[in-house]
Design a protein around this motif. Structure first.
Motif, PDB file in Angstrom:
ATOM      1  N   PHE A 211       1.450  -1.042   0.324  1.00 17.58           N
ATOM      2  CA  PHE A 211       0.290  -0.174  -0.102  1.00 17.58           C
ATOM      3  C   PHE A 211       0.859   1.500  -0.216  1.00 17.58           C
ATOM      4  N   MET A 215       0.621   3.851  -3.222  1.00 16.24           N
ATOM      5  CA  MET A 215       0.214   5.558  -2.713  1.00 16.24           C
ATOM      6  C   MET A 215       1.660   6.282  -2.965  1.00 16.24           C
ATOM      7  N   ARG A 219       1.508   8.986  -5.360  1.00 11.37           N
ATOM      8  CA  ARG A 219       1.790  10.542  -4.798  1.00 11.37           C
ATOM      9  C   ARG A 219       2.984  11.053  -5.157  1.00 11.37           C
ATOM     10  N   ALA A 222       1.610  12.780  -8.669  1.00  9.09           N
ATOM     11  CA  ALA A 222       1.220  13.783  -8.894  1.00  9.09           C
ATOM     12  C   ALA A 222       2.687  15.220  -8.218  1.00  9.09           C
ATOM     13  N   ASN A 225       3.630  16.516 -11.537  1.00  8.25           N
ATOM     14  CA  ASN A 225       2.527  17.172 -11.877  1.00  8.25           C
ATOM     15  C   ASN A 225       2.844  18.982 -11.385  1.00  8.25           C
ATOM     16  N   ILE A 229       4.125  22.145 -12.711  1.00  9.69           N
ATOM     17  CA  ILE A 229       3.283  23.413 -13.272  1.00  9.69           C
ATOM     18  C   ILE A 229       3.629  24.473 -12.298  1.00  9.69           C
TER      19      ILE A 229
ATOM     20  N   LEU B  28      -6.629   4.365   5.898  1.00  9.86           N
ATOM     21  CA  LEU B  28      -5.724   3.277   4.646  1.00  9.86           C
ATOM     22  C   LEU B  28      -7.436   4.096   3.432  1.00  9.86           C
ATOM     23  N   ILE B  31      -6.786   7.882   2.821  1.00 10.75           N
ATOM     24  CA  ILE B  31      -4.690   8.545   1.398  1.00 10.75           C
ATOM     25  C   ILE B  31      -5.557   8.093   0.695  1.00 10.75           C
ATOM     26  N   LEU B  32      -5.840   6.849   0.125  1.00 11.46           N
ATOM     27  CA  LEU B  32      -6.429   6.256  -1.126  1.00 11.46           C
ATOM     28  C   LEU B  32      -6.680   7.794  -1.913  1.00 11.46           C
ATOM     29  N   HIS B  34      -6.867  10.866  -0.715  1.00 10.27           N
ATOM     30  CA  HIS B  34      -7.111  12.177  -0.618  1.00 10.27           C
ATOM     31  C   HIS B  34      -5.377  11.757  -2.519  1.00 10.27           C
ATOM     32  N   SER B  35      -5.069  10.707  -2.272  1.00  8.76           N
ATOM     33  CA  SER B  35      -3.294  10.954  -3.113  1.00  8.76           C
ATOM     34  C   SER B  35      -4.280  10.448  -4.373  1.00  8.76           C
ATOM     35  N   GLN B  36      -5.405   9.800  -4.867  1.00  5.49           N
ATOM     36  CA  GLN B  36      -6.181   9.636  -5.930  1.00  5.49           C
ATOM     37  C   GLN B  36      -6.341  11.568  -6.392  1.00  5.49           C
ATOM     38  N   PHE B  38      -5.430  14.126  -5.641  1.00  4.81           N
ATOM     39  CA  PHE B  38      -4.319  14.666  -5.793  1.00  4.81           C
ATOM     40  C   PHE B  38      -3.823  14.855  -6.858  1.00  4.81           C
ATOM     41  N   LEU B  39      -3.126  13.655  -7.429  1.00  2.33           N
ATOM     42  CA  LEU B  39      -3.406  13.701  -8.928  1.00  2.33           C
ATOM     43  C   LEU B  39      -3.955  13.834 -10.094  1.00  2.33           C
ATOM     44  N   THR B  42      -4.194  17.702 -10.133  1.00  3.29           N
ATOM     45  CA  THR B  42      -2.282  18.078 -11.125  1.00  3.29           C
ATOM     46  C   THR B  42      -2.559  17.713 -12.468  1.00  3.29           C
ATOM     47  N   GLU B  43      -3.098  16.790 -12.611  1.00  4.41           N
ATOM     48  CA  GLU B  43      -3.120  15.950 -14.628  1.00  4.41           C
ATOM     49  C   GLU B  43      -4.084  17.353 -15.076  1.00  4.41           C
ATOM     50  N   GLU B  45      -5.158  20.518 -13.741  1.00  2.00           N
ATOM     51  CA  GLU B  45      -4.229  21.550 -13.832  1.00  2.00           C
ATOM     52  C   GLU B  45      -3.251  21.800 -15.675  1.00  2.00           C
ATOM     53  N   LEU B  46      -2.244  20.790 -15.182  1.00  2.95           N
ATOM     54  CA  LEU B  46      -1.476  20.440 -16.201  1.00  2.95           C
ATOM     55  C   LEU B  46      -1.872  20.394 -17.536  1.00  2.95           C
TER      56      LEU B  46
END
Lengths: 239, 59
Positions: A211, A215, A219, A222, A225, A229, B28, B31-32, B34-36, B38-39, B42-43, B45-46
């Motif tokens: 995990f 993650m 991250r 991200a 990216n 940006i 857990l 985090i999953l 939040h991380s997804q 976040f990605l 940013t994708e 926005e980019l």
């Protein structure tokens, strides 16, 4: 090692590892949970509360593992100035902080029925709480400066200096009299735990490690990216 | 049914064991998600910024 400092090469490796990390996580957590809740026996002294071990111990291991990874990559970022190393530390911090928080909360839930208290200021618990604050300090410091490179440098120094806490956590149960039990798995003379409990514990630990990798990869992409940006925005502002 | 209650009771320690597993699952999953997010953010926005850059380059 230095070959992976190339972001393109690193992201290519991440794309290769990601499906494996996902598969290991899902498989190990599913089988680990099944064994933890249904197959492993209650402890002769701690009864069913021993099942908390299957979420508490892997979280505590990951808390220390993530901090070690963060400190090592911070050191690499300080010495060689590699962007990849700096971003590994930045991406690891929130994951490690979450594992530390989990270790503290699940430990407290295990402590109450076994020790008769939610919390005690003994060496193991206090040093893990300090670890949690070090993670928070790293995260806050990273974004505390307008100049991101200064923030990254300050946070990296904190991570490297704070690494002294990792062996203190590990050996705190040997160096001081604590309420916390001594190590029973990672020992020089082998694990002092029956296989019926060791198997689910290791499965959960594998699941947590998978995990973390999963993650970390998400991250890291991200963070790359975000860096692009920021670079585009600076270019636009300078036109 | 009584077997289920016995299992959930966990020898009288269910009030400590289930919250430990529940909080672990929530953190857990947190985090999953939040991380997804976040990605994805940013994708998106980019992509928008790259389109802006390309448009201004053509202009």
């Amino acid at each position: 090692m230095h070959r992976l400092a190339n972001p393109t090469r690193f992201l290519r490796l991440c794309n290769m590892v990601k499906p494996w990390a996902m598969a290991i996580t899902l498989l190990c957590l599913a089988t680990g949970l099944y064994f933890s809740l249904f197959k492993s026996p209650p402890d002769y002294q701690q009864s069913d509360t021993v099942r908390i071990m299957y979420v508490h111990v892997p979280a505590a291991w990951m808390a220390m593992f993530c901090y070690s990874a963060m400190a090592l990559s911070s050191a690499a970022a300080l010495i060689w100035g590699h962007l990849v190393a700096q971003l590994i530390a930045k991406a690891t911090a929130p994951i490690g902080a979450s594992f530390t928080f989990l270790a503290l909360i699940t430990g407290s839930l295990w402590g109450k029925p076994m020790w008769g208290t939610w919390w005690v200021w003994d060496a193991r618990l206090t040093s893990v709480l300090i670890l949690f604050f070090l993670y928070l300090g790293f995260i806050v410091l990273h974004d505390a400066f307008d100049d991101t490179s200064r923030g990254a440098r300050a946070a990296s120094i904190l991570a490297v200096v704070g690494a002294v806490n990792v062996p203190i956590i590990k050996f705190s149960v040997d160096w001081w009299n604590t309420l916390h039990q001594p190590a029973s798995v990672v020992k020089l003379d082998g694990p002092a735990i029956h296989s019926s409990m060791l198997v689910p514990l290791l499965l959960m630990a594998c699941g947590y490690t998978g995990f973390y990798l999963w993650m970390l990869i998400v991250r890291m992409r991200a963070e790359f990216n975000s860096n692009k940006i920021r670079a585009i925005r600076i270019r636009q502002a300078n036109r | 049914m009584s077997q289920l209650f016995t299992f959930l009771d966990m020898s009288g320690y269910g009030n400590f064991i289930w919250p430990a597993f529940g909080i672990s699952a929530i953190i857990l999953l947190g985090i999953l998600v939040h991380s997804q997010r976040f990605l994805k953010r940013t994708e998106k926005e980019l992509e928008t910024l790259n389109n802006q850059v390309n448009t201004s380059d053509i202009a």
